[in-house]
Design an enzyme around this catalytic site. Sequence first.
Site, PDB file in Angstrom:
ATOM      1  N   ASP A  96      -2.208 -56.863   9.476  1.00 39.23           N
ATOM      2  CA  ASP A  96      -2.292 -57.282  11.359  1.00 39.23           C
ATOM      3  C   ASP A  96      -2.581 -58.459  11.397  1.00 39.23           C
ATOM      4  O   ASP A  96      -2.656 -58.943  12.539  1.00 39.23           O
ATOM      5  CB  ASP A  96      -3.616 -56.312  12.160  1.00 39.23           C
TER       6      ASP A  96
ATOM      7  N   HIS B 219       0.960 -41.242  17.254  1.00 42.22           N
ATOM      8  CA  HIS B 219      -0.022 -43.277  15.679  1.00 42.22           C
ATOM      9  C   HIS B 219       0.609 -43.872  16.813  1.00 42.22           C
ATOM     10  O   HIS B 219       0.007 -44.990  16.737  1.00 42.22           O
ATOM     11  CB  HIS B 219       0.331 -42.459  15.067  1.00 42.22           C
TER      12      HIS B 219
ATOM     13  N   HIS C  88      -7.766 -44.808   9.745  1.00 44.79           N
ATOM     14  CA  HIS C  88      -6.743 -44.062   8.340  1.00 44.79           C
ATOM     15  C   HIS C  88      -7.493 -42.905   8.269  1.00 44.79           C
ATOM     16  O   HIS C  88      -8.016 -42.610   7.229  1.00 44.79           O
ATOM     17  CB  HIS C  88      -7.207 -45.253   7.402  1.00 44.79           C
TER      18      HIS C  88
END
Lengths: 832, 226
Positions: free
Chosen positions: A161, A93, A139
């Site tokens: 972000d 990830h 997600h």
Amino acid sequence: MSVPASVEEPQPEALTRTEPQPQPQALTRPEPQPQALTRPQAQPQSQGLQHDPQLLHRSLGLTDEELGRIVRILGRHPNELELALYGVMWSEHCSYKSSRLHLRRLPTTGDRVLVGPGENAAVIDAGDGIAVAIRIESHNHPSAIEPHQGAATGVGGILRDIFAMGARPLAVMDPLFFGPLDDARQRWLVEGVVSGVSSYGNSVGVPTVGGELTFDPCYGGNPLVNVLCIGALPVERLVLGRASGTGNLAVLLGATTGRDGIGGVSVLASAGFGGGGEGGGGEGGGHDAKRPNVQVGDPFEEKRLIEACLALLDAGLVVGIQDLGGAGLACATSEIAARGGVGMDIDVSAVPRREPGMAAWEVMTSESQERMLAIVTPETWPAVEELCRRWEVRASVIGTVTDDAPHDVLEAATQGSGPFKISGRLRIREGDVVVGDVPASSLADDAPMYDRPIRAPAGLVKHRADDPTASEGRGDCAADLLAMLRDPSWIYRQYDHQLFLNTVVGPGGDAALLRLAGPGVPPSERGVAVTTDSAPRWCAIDPRMGVALVLAEAIANLACVGAVPAAVVDCLNFGNPEHPEVMWQLSETVDGLADACRALELPVIGGNVSLYNESTGEDILPTPVLGVVGLVERLRHRPPPVALPEGSSVVLLGSRRAAGDRPYPLGGSRWAVECRGRRHGVLPTLDYEAHLRLTGFVGSLVAGTVAGGETAVERDRPLDRLLDGVHDVSGGGLAVALAEMALAGGVGCHVAGVQGHKELFTELPSRILLTTTRSDELCSRAAASGVPAEVIGVAGGDRFFVDELVDISIVELARAWEGSLATRMTTRLERA
Amino acid sequence: MSVRVGVVVFPGTNCEHDTLAALERAGATATLVWHSEERLEGLDAVVLPGGFAHGDYLRPGALARFSPVMGVVARFAAAGGPVLGICNGFQVLTEAGLLPGALVKNRGLRFLCAPARLRVTSARSVLTCDVEEGTELEIPVNHFSGSYVCDARTLAELRDAERVVLRYVENPNGSIDDIAGVTNAQGNVVGLMPHPERASHALLGSTDGMPLLRALVRAAAGVHAA
């Protein structure tokens, strides 16, 4: 990546100040005892990772080879904390270790690109001193286990972000993929995911302006929850996630740190699901065990964090800022230090906790939500504290920026034995005791990169030969059409899609069209359009062509609202990368996207890769989701709606037939897959030149409509009323496109000359439907632009009538449209 | 001198900028007022905008009513100053006791963001004073707890005194008597669940919120003159 000159380094004075700085005591303590680090046996007793020391790395998701690599980097065996850091940071990830090799092939540069891949979010220049930040994330695994919190924290994470770049988050889009709704578990997932996006997104104050909804059995055990966010900022507020300035403070903002979400990126996101997910409303064994790895979100905390961070940036109080997402402090501290080429000293005992007894490794890898890491100068710290107090946001100094290089690595490198880049050291203390000491960039950048085996799936040739175009009979076209209609409003009515008064075209349109405005954004008349698109049924047949067709569709969507495409972000959702067929899909997708982007002159400025989307050994269909952002020069009027105004002509733009022996290809179409169960065959091909002519023509027509006239008198009304309606032809072909237009206004149509069910349902690209009362003028203008155009029918009446193929009432159409989702999801209470 | 309207911002409020922009379109000079303020000097009207004040924790408006600004808002209202609560602001006004009734979860227990058709059913308030009774308006709703409830006696009072200023043409949330907005006995405090600021510009698809906001600004100008 280019960075505007206005992003300044900290003032030199800040670096040379010697007066006492408001640092926590722990940070000014004397050097620690290095013995603790060189003796792997001397593990701190309180760490709490209770595993066989020889196998600990495996339980953290690291292979034996990766452990060997860590030992070579450090010149010694890592301790438990350090191993935990590498475990999360070298996870699939965080490190993209299976995909990085391939992602390099994507074009990432362009005139408008201010920040490309590698930062918290990508940023483009939108003109008038405004920059647009954009990012896409997945997600998936958290949402599979705990759909409400999984989806909610997906929204929270991507917002951070965006505002980490200095941008005000302005809109979210949510592409969602589930198994068929006749399974109770799927309904539970849909309910949970939608309520998660709704409760978090609405409350945090960012509108959700669009998305996508796809059902396929392959997502039954592993749903996909992707999220895209755009934000806007004055160009001069752009800030990067890099630390600089020795002696500057690392300040943790926001929520306290707890044990939630530990190992989210490694154990959860970077492995598939073993146990099933079947059973009504409950959850399977593989999911239950991982539930503690899901984080829990608090949108109110995030709302205050957004306001505080943007205020800090506006006041120029921040040198660099970074969000805490996957891998928590481990990721934030190592990335911000590595990007800045500096070291960092962190004291975990200064991190505010939400529960007692947490070990250092837990503090460093916790994925507790709503936290940011800011680098500030000691001089501005009091002002930072004051501003955070106003917004009721916790702010704690947890470390300092250092210029320390890791000595043992330095030594190895100068002796020529170290293949690793030298950077600052990330030193982690717990009060007096140094509990970890590693080169920051070794966590952020030195993860292994795998060239995993690639193999085209067996039976590829056989599958392509199994094309439904010729072999499937016509059947009942009306029934097939009704089966494909789906009204997504049950979902988007649960999302605030209007906040900021920017939403000109919201969910349900071809693309979202927003005024490019918001608090703190310089005034302008510009607009920004965003679309997310995917077609796993195409990508399953031919990932290379499939993704190109998806990009083409996205551009057509933008043209329908008058926007010129500017940049692409991609969320690559795939199965297990250890399956060579999955790697083939990934590699083909990257090549297909790279080719299409070059042909259409678009950069891929950011993205996300989500692997291990599998359940009980079955990989999902390859599911690249593309987000494309487009710009509108002047947005003063609403674009033509998706509608069939009574009495107007229906004009089909673009080539009606493909060259060759399959004029109306059906391979990979919704009709073939959903109505006939035929998943194989050959996809249509794409003529890039023709596509650009078509989208350029429609885009400029619509842009003229939304811009209105030049003079003050003309300004209040659109100059060019040539178009009454517009809609692109995509999934479900002409049939679904026409039906959606009919449903939007409740007006029927009479269409003639369609060449059988094949032309009705083909998903041949590069076609757009327009409605107009001036069809001669429209057709001649199209011809002058080299775009084929034909009147195929007339709008009006209360029947949806396609000569010899379909004849149904609008009422019947509406019943199928509304019933597909809402009826199945609606509670008895609502029906009452 | 133009009319000055304060838009109250609690932590968690999110419609303050939209409301401010729409009020300015309606001719006012609008400023943001932080929830810790204890003075409202120089303001001619106060608007409590939509959002999630204090995270809507406990229940919408339940914490916001204790914010320092609410004391001065109550005094401002008691002195006849125009006070408007939109959506979350309406919830805060009911929790603060400035308006009767309460707002509970929607019928169906889901958040709802959708256009709503409203009918002006009383012109006896600062929000509706310039709008003819019976006028239909299309203004979006955006709420989870928007279902208006009150006891039978309160409802009778509201009806008798023509204090129900807006009703839904098609009830989207289960509100009693289709109530979308109510006013106090004096007509200077109004709460409504729909968002007039979201119907303030043709680009957004409706300008039907503007007559309401202009009425508020004009009413505030009257206060100003007095």
